[in-house]
Structures are given as C-alpha cells and as structure tokens.
Design a protein around this motif. Structure first.
Motif, PDB file in Angstrom:
ATOM      1  N   ARG A  57       0.855  -1.185   0.000  1.00 48.53           N
ATOM      2  CA  ARG A  57       0.000   0.000   0.000  1.00 48.53           C
ATOM      3  C   ARG A  57       0.888   1.231   0.000  1.00 48.53           C
ATOM      4  O   ARG A  57       1.752   1.370   0.874  1.00 48.53           O
ATOM      5  N   GLU A  58       0.671   2.096  -0.953  1.00 49.43           N
ATOM      6  CA  GLU A  58       1.415   3.354  -1.037  1.00 49.43           C
ATOM      7  C   GLU A  58       2.922   3.137  -0.931  1.00 49.43           C
ATOM      8  O   GLU A  58       3.611   3.811  -0.168  1.00 49.43           O
ATOM      9  N   ARG A  59       3.443   2.185  -1.689  1.00 45.45           N
ATOM     10  CA  ARG A  59       4.871   1.859  -1.725  1.00 45.45           C
ATOM     11  C   ARG A  59       5.416   1.313  -0.406  1.00 45.45           C
ATOM     12  O   ARG A  59       6.604   1.246  -0.190  1.00 45.45           O
TER      13      ARG A  59
END
Length: 161
Positions: A57-59
């Motif tokens: 999630r989100e890098r």
C-alpha cells in the motif's frame, strides 16, 4: 512450514526485519538487507504479494496474515533447532547458522518433538522469546542476533526458486 523456497523465506525475513519499529518495509530497505538488485527484489516482492504473503500500500510493504504466520513459524523453528544444537555442544553462532540453513527442511512435527524433548524452551540461546502462537504482535519478536553476520541465512544456496 509451507513449501516456501529458502529464497522466499529470505525475503519474508528481510521484510520482517525492515518492518521493525514502523510496521512496514520499503523496497530499498529489502534491497540493502539482502544485497540484491532492484529488478530481482521487485519480481520476488510481486510473487510474494500474489501468493498472499505480502501486502503493498502506497509503496509500503507489509506482511500479510499468511506472511506473519510464516515468520512466526520460522522464528519458532529456528529457536527450537538452535537450542537443540547448543545442547549438543555447538556454539551459539554455529547453532544459529545451521538452524537457518535447515529450517525449511525439518517438518514442524519433528521440531515440536525436539522442542518437547529439550524441555520446551521459550527463548533462543541468545535470549529472545520464541513465538508460541498465543502472543500478540509478531513484530514484537526478534530475529536471532547471532545471524546478523550472515548476509542471509541461505547464503550458500542457489538463488533460484
């Protein structure tokens, strides 16, 4: 332990170690921890995500429930085997190194029998608590420090799956 290759276990351990303190890992941290190239890391992280061991999630890379369970089992098996080898006369360092190398080859039922026969230890020889399945967050546990000098526990094995 599930049929995970030693290399996949390497990656899960790296994600676990890099997640300490913040709950997630970044790809650059995993690359540094394992001493690998970015494309290699990207491919394996993608595979582990597709297999349900990781969530991204989100890098940010998180251990999924399946990944946490695998880490819990690996830390427990390692600690039990390490204790057994120390009782047989190996140094903590030797016991640690060998335990990591054979972890995926020894069935959990055998490790449980060893655990019972050596007095059901709750800590590894380095003093770290072993997960037992009834404790809270897996991130509260540690990877045995005797293994820190190893780049990764399967360093002498083939890198292929």
């Amino acid at each position: 332990m599930s049929k995970l290759s030693p290399r996949r276990i390497d990656y899960l351990i790296a994600v676990f170690k890099c997640s300490k303190g913040k709950g997630y890992a970044r790809q650059c941290e995993i690359i540094e921890e394992l001493g690998i190239a970015k494309p290699t890391a990207s491919l394996m992280i993608k595979k582990l995500r597709e297999e349900g061991y990781l969530e991204i999630r989100e890098r940010r890379i998180f251990l999924d429930k399946k990944g946490e369970k695998m880490i819990e089992e690996a830390l427990w098996k390692h600690g039990v085997l390490e204790n057994a080898f120390v009782k047989l006369g190996l140094s903590s360092r030797e016991a640690c190194e060998i335990s990591w190398r054979i972890l995926d080859r020894v069935p959990s039922k055998i490790v449980e029998r060893i655990w019972r026969n050596i007095g059901m230890p709750d800590r590894c020889p380095c003093g770290y608590l072993l997960p037992t399945g009834d404790r809270e967050d897996i991130l509260n546990f540690e990877v045995c420090k005797a293994s820190d000098s190893l780049r990764r526990y399967g360093s002498d094995r083939s890198k292929s799956d």
